[in-house]
Design a protein around this motif. Structure first.
Motif, PDB file in Angstrom:
ATOM      1  N   ALA A   1       1.070  -1.387  -0.338  1.00 11.36           N
ATOM      2  CA  ALA A   1       0.150  -0.184  -0.359  1.00 11.36           C
ATOM      3  C   ALA A   1       0.693   1.664  -0.187  1.00 11.36           C
ATOM      4  O   ALA A   1       2.377   1.646   0.548  1.00 11.36           O
ATOM      5  N   GLU A   2       0.205   2.169  -0.552  1.00 13.20           N
ATOM      6  CA  GLU A   2       1.563   3.476  -0.166  1.00 13.20           C
ATOM      7  C   GLU A   2       1.687   4.632   0.897  1.00 13.20           C
ATOM      8  O   GLU A   2       2.279   5.674   0.648  1.00 13.20           O
ATOM      9  N   THR A   3       0.691   4.288   1.958  1.00 19.19           N
ATOM     10  CA  THR A   3       0.635   4.385   3.103  1.00 19.19           C
ATOM     11  C   THR A   3       0.416   4.211   4.225  1.00 19.19           C
ATOM     12  O   THR A   3       0.045   2.793   3.303  1.00 19.19           O
TER      13      THR A   3
ATOM     14  N   LEU B   1      -3.179   3.469   5.061  1.00 19.23           N
ATOM     15  CA  LEU B   1      -3.864   2.527   3.829  1.00 19.23           C
ATOM     16  C   LEU B   1      -3.877   0.842   4.169  1.00 19.23           C
ATOM     17  O   LEU B   1      -4.835   0.054   4.483  1.00 19.23           O
ATOM     18  N   CYS B   2      -2.507   0.732   4.289  1.00 18.94           N
ATOM     19  CA  CYS B   2      -2.016  -0.942   4.805  1.00 18.94           C
ATOM     20  C   CYS B   2      -2.593  -1.825   6.110  1.00 18.94           C
ATOM     21  O   CYS B   2      -2.798  -2.174   6.312  1.00 18.94           O
TER      22      CYS B   2
ATOM     23  N   ASN C   1      -4.980   1.876  -3.903  1.00 13.76           N
ATOM     24  CA  ASN C   1      -3.538   3.061  -3.541  1.00 13.76           C
ATOM     25  C   ASN C   1      -4.820   3.625  -4.626  1.00 13.76           C
ATOM     26  O   ASN C   1      -4.323   4.832  -3.925  1.00 13.76           O
ATOM     27  N   HIS C   2      -5.339   3.554  -6.157  1.00 16.38           N
ATOM     28  CA  HIS C   2      -5.501   4.589  -6.774  1.00 16.38           C
ATOM     29  C   HIS C   2      -6.709   5.185  -6.354  1.00 16.38           C
ATOM     30  O   HIS C   2      -6.660   6.306  -6.040  1.00 16.38           O
TER      31      HIS C   2
ATOM     32  N   ILE D   1      -5.781   6.774  -2.716  1.00 16.31           N
ATOM     33  CA  ILE D   1      -5.091   7.957  -1.924  1.00 16.31           C
ATOM     34  C   ILE D   1      -5.305   8.766  -3.231  1.00 16.31           C
ATOM     35  O   ILE D   1      -5.382   9.693  -3.456  1.00 16.31           O
TER      36      ILE D   1
ATOM     37  N   TYR E   1       2.557  -2.215   4.019  1.00 14.32           N
ATOM     38  CA  TYR E   1       3.496  -0.690   2.840  1.00 14.32           C
ATOM     39  C   TYR E   1       4.496  -0.577   3.773  1.00 14.32           C
ATOM     40  O   TYR E   1       5.432  -1.234   5.291  1.00 14.32           O
TER      41      TYR E   1
END
Lengths: 214, 40
Positions: A75-77, A80-81, A204-205, A208, B30
C-alpha cells in the motif's frame, strides 16, 4: 503515522546531536514499531468485537511472518496498509469462525490444505522474494536467504495445519485455526502475484490518488 | 531525563530498523524508503 515517526525521529536526533542518516534510521524503525503496534492492536480489538480474537491474530501473523521473507505488493501509505490488514483479518476471521467452521468436513479440508499449500509453494518458487522500489533486494545472497526463509515458514505452517486438521475432532477450535492459517497464506500468496499487485494498486488509486485529484 | 528517554527510543528503533533491514519488507503491506546505511 509516517509523519509522526519522522517528527519524533527529528526531535530525538536534534536532542542527541545525531546526523541525518542516523535520524533516517530511527524514523525507519519508529515507522515499523508504530505501524505494527497499531495494526496488531486494532486487529485484536476488532477480533474481540466479533468474538474471534485468536482467529484474527492467526490470520494476521500467518500472513505477516511469511511476508517478512517473501515480500509482495505494498500500500502507498501506512494508514491504508493498516486499514487493509484490519479489514482482511477481521472479515476473514468472521467468515472462518461462523461460516467455514459450520460447513467444515475433514476430507474437503484436507483437499483445501493440499491445494492451497501446493499453489503457495509454486508461487513462492516462481516469484519470491518480491521486492519493492523503496526496498530493493540487491544481492543474490539475500534473495537466496529470503527464498529459503519463505519455504521454511511455509513448511512450518503446513505441519501446523496438518496438526490442527488431525486433532480437529478432539478440539473444535482447531478447525477454525486450520482455516485461518489457509486464509493468511492465501492472502500473502496473492500479494506476490500480478493479480495481487493489480488489486492493491486499484485500492491505492481509489483511496489515495483519487482523493488527491478531488 | 528526557535525553535518557530519547536515547532508549533511539536504541530500540535502531534495533527494529536493523531487524526490518534483514527481511524482504516490513511485516505489513507498507514499505517506507530504506535508509542508505541499511541497504546491502
Amino acid at each position: 503515522m509516517e509523519k509522526l515517526a519522522k517528527q519524533l525521529a527529528f526531535k530525538i536526533a536534534s536532542s542527541l546531536n545525531y546526523d541525518k542518516e542516523k535520524e533516517a534510521v530511527i524514523a525507519y524503525g519508529l515507522i515499523a514499531i508504530i505501524q505494527v503496534t497499531i495494526t496488531v492492536l486494532l486487529i485484536l480489538l476488532f477480533g474481540i468485537l466479533i468474538n474471534a480474537p485468536v482467529e484474527a491474530l492467526i490470520i494476521c501473523f500467518s500472513a505477516s511472518l511469511l511476508r517478512k521473507y517473501s515480500g509482495g505488493a505494498h500500500a502507498e501509505t501506512p494508514e491504508l496498509c493498516t486499514m487493509i490488514s484490519v479489514l482482511y483479518c477481521t472479515l476473514t476471521a468472521l467468515l472462518a469462525k461462523y461460516l467455514l467452521v459450520a460447513i467444515y468436513r475433514p476430507i474437503p479440508m484436507a483437499i483445501a490444505i493440499l491445494l492451497i499449500f501446493a499453489l503457495s509453494f509454486l508461487v513462492i518458487y516462481q516469484l519470491a522474494p518480491v521486492d519493492s522500489p523503496n526496498k530493493p533486494i540487491r544481492t543474490e545472497k539475500k534473495k537466496k536467504r529470503m527464498r529459503k526463509g519463505s519455504f521454511l515458514i511455509l513448511f512450518v505452517y503446513f505441519i501446523l495445519s496438518l496438526i490442527f486438521w488431525v486433532f480437529s475432532n478432539s478440539f473444535a477450535a482447531f478447525k477454525a485455526y486450520a482455516v485461518c492459517i489457509l486464509l493468511g497464506i492465501s492472502w500473502q500468496t496473492l500479494t506476490l502475484t500480478s493479480v495481487g499487485f493489480l488489486f492493491i494498486g486499484k485500492i491505492n488509486h481509489l483511496l489515495i490518488h483519487r482523493k488527491e485529484g478531488l | 531525563m528526557m535525553k535518557k528517554f530519547y536515547g532508549i527510543i533511539a536504541a530500540l528503533s535502531t534495533v527494529v530498523a536493523a531487524l526490518v533491514a534483514s527481511s524482504a519488507c516490513i511485516l505489513f503491506a507498507y514499505q517506507p524508503e530504506e535508509p542508505k546505511s541499511l541497504r546491502d
